[in-house]
Motif scaffolding. Structure first.
Motif, short mmCIF file in Angstrom:
data_model
loop_
_atom_site.label_atom_id
_atom_site.label_comp_id
_atom_site.label_asym_id
_atom_site.label_seq_id
_atom_site.Cartn_x
_atom_site.Cartn_y
_atom_site.Cartn_z
N MET B 31 49.53 12.69 26.92
CA MET B 31 48.33 11.85 27.02
C MET B 31 48.65 10.37 26.78
SD MET B 31 45.12 13.71 25.39
CE MET B 31 44.63 15.35 25.93
N MET B 47 40.72 9.75 28.82
CA MET B 47 41.01 11.17 28.60
C MET B 47 39.71 11.81 28.12
SD MET B 47 43.84 9.67 28.92
CE MET B 47 45.42 10.03 29.65
N HIS B 49 37.68 15.63 28.29
CA HIS B 49 37.90 17.02 28.68
C HIS B 49 36.77 17.98 28.32
CE1 HIS B 49 38.95 17.08 24.45
NE2 HIS B 49 38.84 18.38 24.47
N ALA B 50 35.85 17.58 27.43
CA ALA B 50 34.88 18.56 26.92
C ALA B 50 33.84 18.90 27.97
CB ALA B 50 34.20 18.03 25.67
N TYR C 28 43.49 12.64 20.63
CA TYR C 28 44.83 13.12 20.94
C TYR C 28 45.74 12.01 21.46
CZ TYR C 28 42.31 17.62 21.16
OH TYR C 28 41.53 18.71 20.89
N HIS C 49 41.67 17.76 10.87
CA HIS C 49 40.37 17.77 11.53
C HIS C 49 39.59 19.08 11.43
CE1 HIS C 49 42.92 19.86 14.38
NE2 HIS C 49 41.84 20.31 14.97
N THR C 70 38.54 11.63 22.01
CA THR C 70 38.63 12.86 22.82
C THR C 70 37.83 13.95 22.13
OG1 THR C 70 40.72 13.42 21.75
CG2 THR C 70 40.86 12.38 23.90
N LEU C 71 36.57 13.89 22.35
CA LEU C 71 35.57 14.66 21.64
C LEU C 71 35.48 16.09 22.15
CD1 LEU C 71 33.79 13.45 19.52
CD2 LEU C 71 32.11 12.91 21.27
N SER C 72 35.21 17.03 21.24
CA SER C 72 34.75 18.37 21.64
C SER C 72 34.03 18.96 20.44
CB SER C 72 35.91 19.25 22.10
OG SER C 72 36.79 19.50 21.04
N ALA C 73 33.31 20.05 20.67
CA ALA C 73 32.39 20.57 19.65
C ALA C 73 33.06 20.87 18.30
CB ALA C 73 31.66 21.80 20.19
N TRP C 75 35.58 19.56 16.92
CA TRP C 75 35.95 18.30 16.29
C TRP C 75 34.72 17.58 15.74
CZ3 TRP C 75 40.99 15.86 16.11
CH2 TRP C 75 42.00 16.69 16.56
N TYR C 105 26.87 12.61 25.70
CA TYR C 105 27.48 13.40 24.63
C TYR C 105 28.07 12.51 23.54
CZ TYR C 105 30.48 17.02 22.52
OH TYR C 105 31.11 17.90 21.66
N ARG C 106 28.72 11.43 23.95
CA ARG C 106 29.29 10.51 22.97
C ARG C 106 28.20 9.80 22.17
NH1 ARG C 106 35.13 9.09 24.39
NH2 ARG C 106 35.55 10.98 25.55
#
Lengths: 272, 272, 272
Positions: B31, B47, B49-50, C28, C49, C70-73, C75, C105-106
């Motif tokens: 990345m 970047m 991805h979610a 990331y 995290h 680089t967000l996801s649930a 995290w 989402y952000r």
């Protein structure tokens, strides 16, 4: 086998010739470093962690390196599956218990992994190795707060309990199978200012295990190469940024002459 | 359009002027490299991805790059959603099937992605492209074990089956839309000792697609720039560590004169 | 306290002496950069995290840096738990709302985090800070499309609404607690061609907060050091690749003399 500059070189040449495939389940911070260090050494790195494919990949890899630096539940599952498959397929495994004393989650994860299968080598700094032995050391994050010297006993004890080789890295590195203790002098203080140098050492051990099934010399060879490349890189560097780059170049270019000139390996003691 | 040093330069200038936003769903290892290469080229990397945001982001991006290097289930979902949204929104897509022949999970993932939408370009090494065609190639991890030469046929076949441009990268790169085959000579063996150079090539293709909707020249331009920057960087480097840095500098500084002096693009053949 | 080259130096020396442990929940792309920058500065970085351990780690850390790049649930859950524990344990927190205007989402994630606890410092580029204030700015990915000048008002408003210090970074940086506004001139345009420089700035703010509980000077000191290290690095660099390395070296070597020669901090205005 006798562990000398020559035996280091023999393994390094084998890595450069065979380009063994090293599977890494490692942390996000150092994946790039680890891959570059393995490539510079002559190995072929792959980062594969998902439970859906991790066992398939173990079957084609020559060694597995598991590093708990940025842990989460799906990754722990991947580690469990991979380590058990590696045990079944008789592939060498390196376990790097990053910051194991810092949180109960890390300690419990490592305890679970060790209850399911036995790695060939555990490599950590003095705090990590002591935490594994004592189960109650309060670590200061992922950095070391104990000197390596006081950790040799812990390493020897851990090696006996687990039945594997234990490496304590620091200003001097100690490598033990519970009976013999080797000391490798080398490296440079500036290496501590570059993230992931410990993780890189674990990955290099994986590459040496891929060409040398005898874990005590393999780990000692890896730590020797690590230290010499670090020293050579530091001599050309004006800080940690440039050090990291020269480190890869030094790994890539490392010669027998450099290993003979710089390796300082000695048998520290043999414990009964 | 004719593909020459001049057409490479025209696209490169367009990237530098427009700074197209390139969305990457890529692997953890590369990345940072990918983002830095896109910035050095003149593009604007992101970047994302979610599944919660991936489609929203496709709508504001100029191209999407999907790379399966470090696969897991939530990421596959993100890739599926993003690629379908890109198809709907008519955004160009590059698919990089890293190590697709190494595990069934990788192969099945790529097959699923390709069954749902068609990328503009697939870029892989010879093993990966052959695995996609043959569905039964045993890959050695993520590195290539086939020479590019034998993979040109596979690439042409894949391009026809999928209906996209296929790039096989190696010592020489081949770019085909199933009818025409272009060859790009360039690069340096040392590039193979830096992780993520293939992934970087895929990202650069995304940037060229963002300014040039014609995928065959766009991909050829990207591979030409990749190779020249690698050559220029290797000439200044003492190993893979320094190469990586000089590569970004070379991308950033690349001139028309350098492209004219170093580009070696030729139309290999036109298949009926 | 008066904010001068001397006060910058006092904090920098405290970091180098105390090596504060800085916990990062970050993206990331920049984890490696962030860790290396914190190490070069003199701090001790950790990337932790997972919800299973994030609160335990907050208790041993000296500051927490949360970055939504680089967000996801899973995290987001980790961020929520960590920020609430930091509030409970009275640890300073930096929030970096990367690309907050780019997707709902952000925006929703940052709104949720801010509704649960209050960070010490929010650092973003002008687009991000304006998006937070306006809730309807269409950001161009993660890069800035507004000039910092027009964002000073937004920053002041946000600082008052949230009750924290807000940093707008750009060609000139602005730091405000809603009453006072400081301007830091420094840095180099080439820094924008290296990924994660903004994220690195947020991490450095975390390190300064760990040794200086007064957020306005701490953030100003961090931005000053960031800019000077960038300028010194750019002077030695031929492009973004070499810049990144020289940046770490410059951070590591930074002297009082360099800070005195290069710092350009001024009190812009005091708002009633």
């Amino acid at each position: 086998m006798e562990i000398t500059a020559t035996s280091v070189w023999t393994d390094l040449e084998a890595i450069r010739t065979q380009n063994p495939l090293i599977q890494n389940i490692t942390n996000y911070v150092v994946m790039n470093n680890t891959a570059n260090a393995l490539l510079a050494l002559g190995a072929s790195p792959a980062m594969v962690h998902a439970q859906e494919e991790v066992a398939n990949f173990v079957n084609i890899a020559s060694a597995l390196v598991v590093n708990i630096g940025t842990l989460s539940a799906p990754w722990v599952t991947g580690m469990e599956v991979a380590m058990q498959q590696a045990a079944y397929a008789e592939k060498p495994v390196v376990l790097d218990p990053v910051g194991v004393g810092a949180t109960p989650y890390r300690l419990h994860t490592v305890q679970k992994l060790l209850s399911q299968s036995t790695p060939s080598v555990i490599r950590g700094n003095a705090s990590e190795i002591k935490a594994l032995v004592e189960h109650h050391v309060q670590s200061k994050g992922v950095d070391s707060t104990y000197s390596s010297d006081t950790a040799v006993e812990a390493a020897t004890q851990l090696a006996r309990e687990i039945g594997c080789v234990v490496v304590v890295s620091g200003a001097k590195d100690y490598i033990t199978d519970g009976t013999q203790v080797l000391e490798v002098e080398g490296g440079h203080p500036l290496m501590g200012k570059v993230t992931g140098m410990g993780c890189t050492a674990s990955a290099l051990i994986g590459a040496f295990l891929a060409v040398n099934p005898d874990a005590l010399p393999a780990a000692t060879h890896a730590m020797t190469v690590m230290g010499i490349a670090g020293e050579l890189a530091a001599a050309k560097s004006s800080g940690p940024g440039t050090l990291q780059l020269h480190f890869y170049d030094a790994l890539y270019q490392l010669t027998l002459e450099q290993i003979e000139a710089h390796s300082r390996i000695r048998m520290l003691k043999t414990v009964d």
